[in-house]
Design a protein around this motif. Structure first.
Motif, PDB file in Angstrom:
ATOM      1  N   THR A 171     126.509 -43.929 167.629  1.00  0.00           N
ATOM      2  CA  THR A 171     126.736 -42.384 166.834  1.00  0.00           C
ATOM      3  C   THR A 171     126.684 -42.655 165.283  1.00  0.00           C
ATOM      4  O   THR A 171     126.622 -43.705 164.780  1.00  0.00           O
ATOM      5  N   SER A 172     126.132 -41.700 164.895  1.00  0.00           N
ATOM      6  CA  SER A 172     125.649 -41.501 163.440  1.00  0.00           C
ATOM      7  C   SER A 172     125.435 -39.962 163.263  1.00  0.00           C
ATOM      8  O   SER A 172     125.844 -38.993 163.974  1.00  0.00           O
ATOM      9  N   THR A 173     125.068 -39.613 161.913  1.00  0.00           N
ATOM     10  CA  THR A 173     125.009 -38.221 161.375  1.00  0.00           C
ATOM     11  C   THR A 173     123.629 -38.092 160.779  1.00  0.00           C
ATOM     12  O   THR A 173     123.070 -38.979 160.271  1.00  0.00           O
ATOM     13  N   ILE A 174     123.022 -36.862 160.740  1.00  0.00           N
ATOM     14  CA  ILE A 174     121.692 -36.429 160.301  1.00  0.00           C
ATOM     15  C   ILE A 174     122.061 -35.133 159.474  1.00  0.00           C
ATOM     16  O   ILE A 174     122.660 -34.220 160.077  1.00  0.00           O
ATOM     17  N   MET A 175     121.382 -35.045 158.410  1.00  0.00           N
ATOM     18  CA  MET A 175     121.496 -33.619 157.672  1.00  0.00           C
ATOM     19  C   MET A 175     120.458 -32.865 158.326  1.00  0.00           C
ATOM     20  O   MET A 175     119.259 -33.150 158.264  1.00  0.00           O
ATOM     21  N   TYR A 176     120.847 -31.362 158.219  1.00  0.00           N
ATOM     22  CA  TYR A 176     119.778 -30.391 158.220  1.00  0.00           C
ATOM     23  C   TYR A 176     119.895 -30.163 156.941  1.00  0.00           C
ATOM     24  O   TYR A 176     120.747 -29.294 156.546  1.00  0.00           O
ATOM     25  N   SER A 177     118.843 -30.225 155.985  1.00  0.00           N
ATOM     26  CA  SER A 177     118.939 -29.926 154.906  1.00  0.00           C
ATOM     27  C   SER A 177     117.622 -29.018 154.218  1.00  0.00           C
ATOM     28  O   SER A 177     116.740 -29.375 154.576  1.00  0.00           O
ATOM     29  N   VAL A 178     118.025 -28.040 153.534  1.00  0.00           N
ATOM     30  CA  VAL A 178     116.907 -27.159 153.201  1.00  0.00           C
ATOM     31  C   VAL A 178     116.980 -26.908 151.685  1.00  0.00           C
ATOM     32  O   VAL A 178     116.349 -26.156 150.912  1.00  0.00           O
ATOM     33  N   THR A 179     118.112 -27.709 150.943  1.00  0.00           N
ATOM     34  CA  THR A 179     118.251 -27.384 149.679  1.00  0.00           C
ATOM     35  C   THR A 179     117.251 -28.460 148.884  1.00  0.00           C
ATOM     36  O   THR A 179     117.118 -29.537 149.183  1.00  0.00           O
ATOM     37  N   PRO A 180     116.363 -27.775 147.887  1.00  0.00           N
ATOM     38  CA  PRO A 180     115.482 -28.530 147.404  1.00  0.00           C
ATOM     39  C   PRO A 180     116.247 -29.524 146.207  1.00  0.00           C
ATOM     40  O   PRO A 180     117.088 -29.286 145.576  1.00  0.00           O
ATOM     41  N   PRO A 181     115.489 -30.756 145.847  1.00  0.00           N
ATOM     42  CA  PRO A 181     116.014 -31.318 144.525  1.00  0.00           C
ATOM     43  C   PRO A 181     115.417 -30.451 143.187  1.00  0.00           C
ATOM     44  O   PRO A 181     114.501 -29.740 143.605  1.00  0.00           O
TER      45      PRO A 181
END
Lengths: 317, 232
Positions: A171-181
């Motif tokens: 098991t693990s996690t992954i981010m759905y990420s749309v916030t830019p640096p």
């Protein structure tokens, strides 16, 4: 004999527990490290999972079986398994692996699979590389490719051939990420031979930068990009430039989901130039050495004469 | 009376301080490891700031050296022929010419690497240290033919070798005197007869014997070094 049977009866449950209990969770690593908006909507964008499941004692993937990938938007339960397999299966147990809810079905492909589609026959070796569609992972977890960051819980489970019981998982996690640096701040651009040495500072706010890319733009507008410079490194060289040409240099920051900073860094000009090393400076100032062995045969002869003299001295002694 | 007294004191000192080493192993030669500050006098051919100082600055760097010698005479002192080598690297930022032709610092690096090699003839006056425990000093002198192999990297690369000679004078402190029993044990187990700490001063001329097309890699003044010498 009775004593032996009694002893066996006493230790048998303990042995059974030891065989069925797996305390170390497996692992999954993702490439890319996160799913971004553009990746989510790209039907051809794959997410690669390198899964190393933990198997119930006595079970080997080399004997055949299938892997399934499951995704969920729910934090996995940490309770002990009700099916008596392993605590590392907790995420998989929060989903219904038989009805298809939150399950990525018929999307798993393992290189070398003989089945081509659908659930795949296990390959030899405990570590499996599984390609799934990145958007399918997001949707299977119950999300859409929207403008909000989400955490997705992923489970890879193994079912040996001929059984519907999960006998291994990771098991693990992954981010759905749309916030830019935030955009980095460019500090300096130094001249090098056919290259520029660039240093910068991370911007504040936004997502954490996962990597940076340097962009050098020549007067015609042609751009040259550096490779990915993995954070937290904040200085690097961009090569393959032309000496004497002035480039406008900027740096972009990217999140783990490949989302770039909205703006580039500030811009600094840099001009690559031929490097003058110590020998160049020495000769430019009128240095007389020519390189090689200036004393040539004379020096070598002196050394040989000395060696001969010493050898003679040794013979005498 | 005073002459008799002095003679008696010397006799007693000689008798009590004499070191008996009946079980010392035969002497084959020596091995040494040393280090010392070094700055090649390349700028001697320039007036004002020379190329070496402009690139590498004014500081000295450490040169590491190792040598091995074979005894060719053992009697009143010891004569050895030997080979020595070492390594020095000077590394600094390179330059480029800006639009006005002025030298500016570049992001690239440049370096001068030197591997000196020496053919040596050394005399160790170890009579006193061998004979008197209270005087564990061995003076020595060395003559060497030198060949400094070097290469320059960064910008235009260049490779070469510069020959010369050197004279060295030094003194070695016999460490066996601190703990003779341990020293004897070391000899029995490893064959190392003596261990010294040395300090020496070298005057060299490394310019291809005065060649007009050679730079000078010798230290500007005297070159100092210290290290460990093991006689075995």
């Amino acid at each position: 004999m009775r004593r032996a049977i009694l002893l066996l009866a006493l230790i048998a449950p303990a042995l059974a527990r030891a065989q069925a209990t797996v305390t170390t969770p497996g692992s999954i690593t993702f490439n890319p490290l996160a799913v971004g908006a553009s990746t989510c909507t790209d039907a051809g964008a794959n997410l690669s999972l390198t899964a190393t499941p933990i198997f119930v004692s006595g079970v080997s993937p080399a004997n055949g079986g299938v892997y399934r990938v499951l995704a969920s938007n729910t934090t996995p339960s940490t309770s002990t398994s009700t099916t008596g397999t392993t605590s590392s299966l907790s995420l998989c147990q929060t989903t219904n692996s038989t009805t298809g809810v939150n399950i990525i079905t018929n999307q798993v492909l393992i290189p070398g699979s003989t089945t081509g589609t659908g659930d795949v026959v296990a390959q030899s070796g405990a570590t499996q590389i599984i390609q799934v569609n990145a958007g399918d992972v997001v949707r299977a977890a119950g999300f859409t490719c929207d403008t909000t960051d989400h955490t997705i819980y992923v489970c890879v489970e193994f079912l040996p051939t001929g059984t519907a019981t999960v006998q291994g998982s990771a098991t693990s996690t992954i981010m759905y990420s749309v916030t830019p640096p935030a955009a980095p701040t460019l500090n300096s651009v130094m001249t090098a031979d056919g290259a520029l040495q660039v240093s910068w500072s991370p911007g504040s706010g936004g997502a954490s930068p996962a990597y940076y890319v340097i962009v050098a733009t020549d007067p015609s507008g042609a751009q040259r990009f550096s490779g990915h410079i993995i954070a937290p490194t904040t200085s690097a060289r961009i090569s393959g430039l032309t000496n004497g040409v002035t480039y406008k240099v900027t740096v972009f920051a990217y999140s783990a989901s490949d989302t770039p900073s909205v703006n580039a860094s500030n811009e600094i000009d840099g001009t690559p130039a031929v490097t003058l090393g110590f020998w160049d400076v020495y000769k430019a100032e009128g240095g007389k050495d020519q390189g090689g062995c200036a004393s040539g045969p004379a020096g070598l002869g002196a050394l040989l004469l000395t060696a001969a003299g010493l050898a003679r001295l040794r013979r005498r002694s | 009376v005073s002459a008799r007294l002095l003679a008696a004191v010397l006799l007693v000192a000689t008798a009590t301080g004499a070191r008996a080493e009946p079980d010392a192993s035969p002497r084959w030669g020596s091995f040494e490891l040393g280090v010392g500050p070094y700055r090649p006098n390349i700028d001697s051919e320039f007036s004002g700031t020379g190329a070496y100082e402009r690139v590498f600055g004014t500081g000295q760097r450490w040169m590491f050296r190792a040598g091995v010698g074979k005894s060719v005479y053992t009697g009143y002192g010891d004569v050895e022929v030997g080979l020595r080598t070492g390594y020095l690297r000077a590394n600094a930022g390179a330059f480029f010419k800006d639009a006005t032709g002025t030298l500016q610092h570049s992001a690239d690096r440049t370096s001068l690497n030197i591997i000196p090699t020496s053919l040596t003839l050394t005399y160790y006056f170890d009579v006193l240290a061998e004979r008197f425990r209270w005087l564990p000093i061995t003076p020595y002198g060395r003559f060497a033919f030198e060949r400094y192999n070097w290469w320059v990297s960064g910008g235009t690369s260049k490779i070469g070798a510069t020959n010369g000679w050197s004279f060295t004078g030094g003194a070695a402190l016999l460490l066996d005197a601190i703990d003779p029993d341990s020293a004897r044990g070391l000899d029995n187990e490893t064959g190392i007869n003596h261990t010294y700490l040395f300090f020496d001063v070298t005057k060299a001329q490394i310019d291809d014997f005065g060649s007009s097309t050679s730079w000078n890699l010798a230290e500007k003044g005297a070159q100092y070094a210290f290290g460990l010498l093991m006689v075995f």
